[in-house]
Design an enzyme around this catalytic site. Structure first.
Site, PDB file in Angstrom:
ATOM      1  N   HIS A 319      -1.325  32.532  17.642  1.00 39.93           N
ATOM      2  CA  HIS A 319      -1.423  33.767  16.858  1.00 39.93           C
ATOM      3  C   HIS A 319      -0.305  33.809  15.814  1.00 39.93           C
ATOM      4  O   HIS A 319      -0.534  34.156  14.653  1.00 39.93           O
ATOM      5  CB  HIS A 319      -1.324  34.960  17.815  1.00 39.93           C
ATOM      6  CG  HIS A 319      -1.175  36.282  17.131  1.00 39.93           C
ATOM      7  ND1 HIS A 319      -2.254  36.961  16.609  1.00 39.93           N
ATOM      8  CD2 HIS A 319      -0.090  37.038  16.882  1.00 39.93           C
ATOM      9  CE1 HIS A 319      -1.827  38.089  16.070  1.00 39.93           C
ATOM     10  NE2 HIS A 319      -0.522  38.169  16.217  1.00 39.93           N
ATOM     11  N   TYR A 320       0.895  33.431  16.234  1.00 39.89           N
ATOM     12  CA  TYR A 320       2.013  33.449  15.289  1.00 39.89           C
ATOM     13  C   TYR A 320       2.003  32.229  14.366  1.00 39.89           C
ATOM     14  O   TYR A 320       2.555  32.278  13.271  1.00 39.89           O
ATOM     15  CB  TYR A 320       3.353  33.606  16.025  1.00 39.89           C
ATOM     16  CG  TYR A 320       3.480  35.017  16.543  1.00 39.89           C
ATOM     17  CD1 TYR A 320       3.622  36.077  15.649  1.00 39.89           C
ATOM     18  CD2 TYR A 320       3.377  35.310  17.892  1.00 39.89           C
ATOM     19  CE1 TYR A 320       3.677  37.383  16.093  1.00 39.89           C
ATOM     20  CE2 TYR A 320       3.436  36.613  18.348  1.00 39.89           C
ATOM     21  CZ  TYR A 320       3.584  37.656  17.441  1.00 39.89           C
ATOM     22  OH  TYR A 320       3.620  38.949  17.879  1.00 39.89           O
ATOM     23  N   HIS A 321       1.368  31.161  14.819  1.00 40.15           N
ATOM     24  CA  HIS A 321       1.154  30.028  13.910  1.00 40.15           C
ATOM     25  C   HIS A 321       0.283  30.492  12.740  1.00 40.15           C
ATOM     26  O   HIS A 321       0.621  30.280  11.568  1.00 40.15           O
ATOM     27  CB  HIS A 321       0.482  28.880  14.667  1.00 40.15           C
ATOM     28  CG  HIS A 321       0.141  27.708  13.800  1.00 40.15           C
ATOM     29  ND1 HIS A 321       1.078  26.801  13.375  1.00 40.15           N
ATOM     30  CD2 HIS A 321      -1.039  27.314  13.251  1.00 40.15           C
ATOM     31  CE1 HIS A 321       0.493  25.886  12.602  1.00 40.15           C
ATOM     32  NE2 HIS A 321      -0.788  26.183  12.514  1.00 40.15           N
TER      33      HIS A 321
END
Ligand code: MG
Length: 684
Positions: A319-321
């Site tokens: 998700h943060y990638h």
């Protein structure tokens, strides 16, 4: 952390002369507000704003003249006129000629008129914050709920609703809420407040300040208020006086970010991108160049620090990638429309392209991605839109085009299985189509707060179904009760990996012993992690005939206790055959799998509590189980698990670990599937 200012000062923005009680009547429009009795009096002009601006800039001649004469009213009016006619600053996110508001956004805008605020998607319906807004209202002690209230996520929808409807009620209410927020959430700086034994009102104010002014929230407002500025600027409620309050508040926001950047991770990226927004959107501030430069320098540096050579962002949370990709791109877009793209080197774009390629590899054919760590589920529409957006930045990349066009244009990647050794993502894949099989294994290095102790776990997608979705995260942080829920989903044992006595692994630092995809009939991966001081988990995965998987788990070390290989399934009906250590899924569409466990030792198949969460504060019950065996000596304890798809009848399976107990340099398995024999071996 960068050093914070160690001054003991108490800053309250003295914007307001007083609160109006039952006296304020609107005459400019006929709309009757629900909260007439608590309207604020109109703010005074903030003359210090003129000192923050470079009044020698073209277009600000009148502002400079009136300010020089001490005529603040005329100067503020001239400044407002300047902004209303300003055309040379462009915004990549807002097209005023083509404003669209979704049903959801319209709802958030309308709810906010009665102070029901869309603070967090996990807390719906939107909560009521009082006629006289209580910005400290915190009914569930989840930090996210209180932090995110201060992102004002309903304000930009109010701006869209205003532009689409031309109804002044949205503008009037936004101005009111904006002023109310400033008055009730003063910024304070304290030296080590914990040591001061503060209590009562002051302690509450400091606690509130920590939520309202966390750098990530400050940066969120910094970005979104550029949109709100554009939406509400034409309103008669956006007065010259309000403009000065807005700009003074905005300037403080940008300065605070520069003094309080987060130490690392996605927060730092968000903050840097948003100070670039501030510097680019309000170039009239004397500090604008400094903000822009600081943001660009930070991103140019972090793109090297936070992205592994293989292209994955280092928090090991997809998700943060994805979020990081979009942060880097947002900064570029702002640079593009305002003519400063050259401040980003080509290597920045190259890294960005690598990040997108990594995302393509880790995606399943239905465009979903594993919910490892704190990741939330994504859907196809959202991801296709992302890829479409990215094709405009990388028009020459046929693979992004392939994803954006759902396979109609461009070219699918030339490879199938692929390892990302820096981040520790290993993808075993037999195709790019909906009916393909894809396993994504997570076995990476140590990471930060969002990462979970789950090394060795995997998700497995077969013909349109994810049979082993990760448990997800359910919630982030908060009080004891909230943390208890978070910690349940973080446990090692709720992942598809190995534990001793069900405990969380203490180390998450996997190494890869073997990655061999040279033989298309048997692809091999061997990873190991010293998860506990006295126990190492080595996992060997065979992907056989591009069809089924054999997983060999070795528990190596001096530890004694119950060794369990856990498996957590998709939702739906499952048949468990404890005697034969066999689970069979019972989906009616004929897309099913059988999972069967074997061991040189005696093993039991035990059902375990299991949940899966695809979205914040939503969870579904599902089937989970473990193959459990007792480790009583220094000898390696092993479990072999076969996962085989079927459409009509589940195959008969036998597996024998041929060199169990003598497996330091390799594993060898004799297998039969419906009497067909396989000799599997992996050596390293
Ligand atoms: Mg997880």
């Amino acid at each position: 952390m960068r050093p914070r200012t160690i001054i003991y000062i108490f800053v309250i923005c003295s914007v307001f002369s007083s609160r109006a009680q039952n006296t304020h009547k609107e005459s400019s429009d006929s709309h009757q507000l629900s909260f007439e009795n608590i309207r604020l009096e109109f703010p005074n002009i903030q003359p210090e704003v003129f000192e923050l601006l470079d009044l020698d800039r073209k277009g600000l001649e009148n502002v400079k003249k009136f300010y020089g004469e001490g005529n603040y009213n005329a100067a503020a009016k001239a400044l407002l006129n300047y902004y209303k006619s300003r055309t040379f600053v462009n915004h990549p996110d807002v097209d005023l000629q083509n404003i669209r508001i979704s049903k959801e956004e319209q709802k958030w805008a309308d709810e906010s008129l009665t102070h029901r605020f869309f603070a967090h998607k996990g807390y719906q319906p939107s909560l009521f914050y009082g006629e006289d807004i209580d910005w400290t209202h915190w009914p569930v002690k989840d930090n996210e709920l209180r932090w995110q209230l201060h992102r004002h996520k309903w304000w930009s929808p109010m701006g869209k609703a205003y532009r689409v409807s031309k109804d002044e009620k949205y503008a009037k209410e936004w101005v009111f809420q904006y002023l109310d927020w400033i008055e009730k959430n003063p910024y304070m700086e304290k030296e080590n407040p914990e040591k001061n034994n503060l209590s009562g009102k002051e302690a509450r104010e400091i606690e509130n300040m920590r939520f309202a002014w966390r750098p990530l929230e400050v940066s969120h407002r910094l970005q979104d208020q550029t949109w709100q500025f554009m939406y509400f600027l034409p309103s008669p409620h956006f007065t010259p006086e309000f403009l000065t309050v807005f700009l003074a508040n905005y300037h403080r926001h940008a300065e605070l970010i520069l003094e309080n950047y987060s130490e690392r991770g996605n927060h730092l990226l968000f903050e840097a991108q948003r100070v670039i927004y501030a510097g680019a959107f309000f170039p009239e501030f004397k500090d604008a160049q400094k903000w822009r430069k600081s943001g660009i320098e930070t991103l140019n540096n972090e793109v090297n620090v936070q992205v592994f050579n293989d292209g994955f962002q280092y928090e090991l949370d997809l998700h943060y990638h994805l979020a990081s990709i979009n942060i880097f791109i947002k900064a570029l877009r702002m640079a593009d429309v305002n003519g400063f793209r050259s401040e980003f080197p080509q290597s920045y774009l190259d890294t960005l392209e690598r990040m997108i390629m990594a995302l393509i590899d880790v995606s399943f054919p239905d465009y979903t991605m594993p919910c490892f760590s704190d990741a939330k589920a994504v859907n196809k529409r959202q991801m296709v839109n992302n890829f479409k957006d990215w094709t405009t930045l990388f028009p020459e990349n046929p693979y992004i085009q392939y994803m954006a066009s759902e396979g109609k244009e461009g070219r699918k990647p030339d490879h199938l299985s692929k390892m990302y050794g820096d981040a520790g993502f290993y993808i075993l894949r037999n195709g790019w189509k909906e009916e393909s099989t894809v396993m994504v294994v997570k076995a990476g290095p140590p990471a930060f707060w969002h990462n979970q102790p789950d090394n060795g776990t995997f998700e497995l997608y077969i013909r349109g179904r994810n049979f082993f979705p990760d448990a997800g995260s359910y919630v982030y942080g908060g009080d004891e009760e909230v943390l208890k829920e978070r910690n349940w989903f973080r446990q090692t044992r709720v992942h598809n990996t190995l534990t001793i006595d069900g405990k969380n692994m203490e180390e998450t630092n996997s190494t890869c012993l073997l990655w061999d995809i040279s033989n298309n009939n048997v692809q091999k991966l061997v990873v190991e992690n010293q998860g506990y001081p006295d126990l190492k988990h080595r996992r060997t995965i065979f992907f056989v005939d591009n069809t089924f998987f054999v997983i060999v788990d070795d528990a190596i070390g001096t530890a004694r206790g119950d060794v369990s290989a856990h498996y957590h399934m998709s939702e739906g009906e499952m048949a468990l055959d404890h005697k034969n250590k066999r689970l069979t899924t019972r989906y009616r569409d004929g897309n099913n799998i059988v999972v069967q466990g074997f061991s040189p030792e005696s093993i039991q198949m035990e059902e375990e509590e299991s949940w899966v969460s695809y979205e914040y504060r939503q969870k579904n019950r599902r089937t989970g189980f473990a193959y459990k065996t007792r480790k009583q000596s220094d000898h390696t304890t092993s479990v072999v698990t076969v996962i085989h798809p079927f459409s009509k009848k589940a195959p008969d399976i036998t597996a024998k670990y041929l060199n169990a107990g003598n497996n330091e340099k390799g594993v060898q398995i004799a297998l039969t599937i419906n009497k067909q024999k396989y000799d599997l071996y992996a050596k390293w």
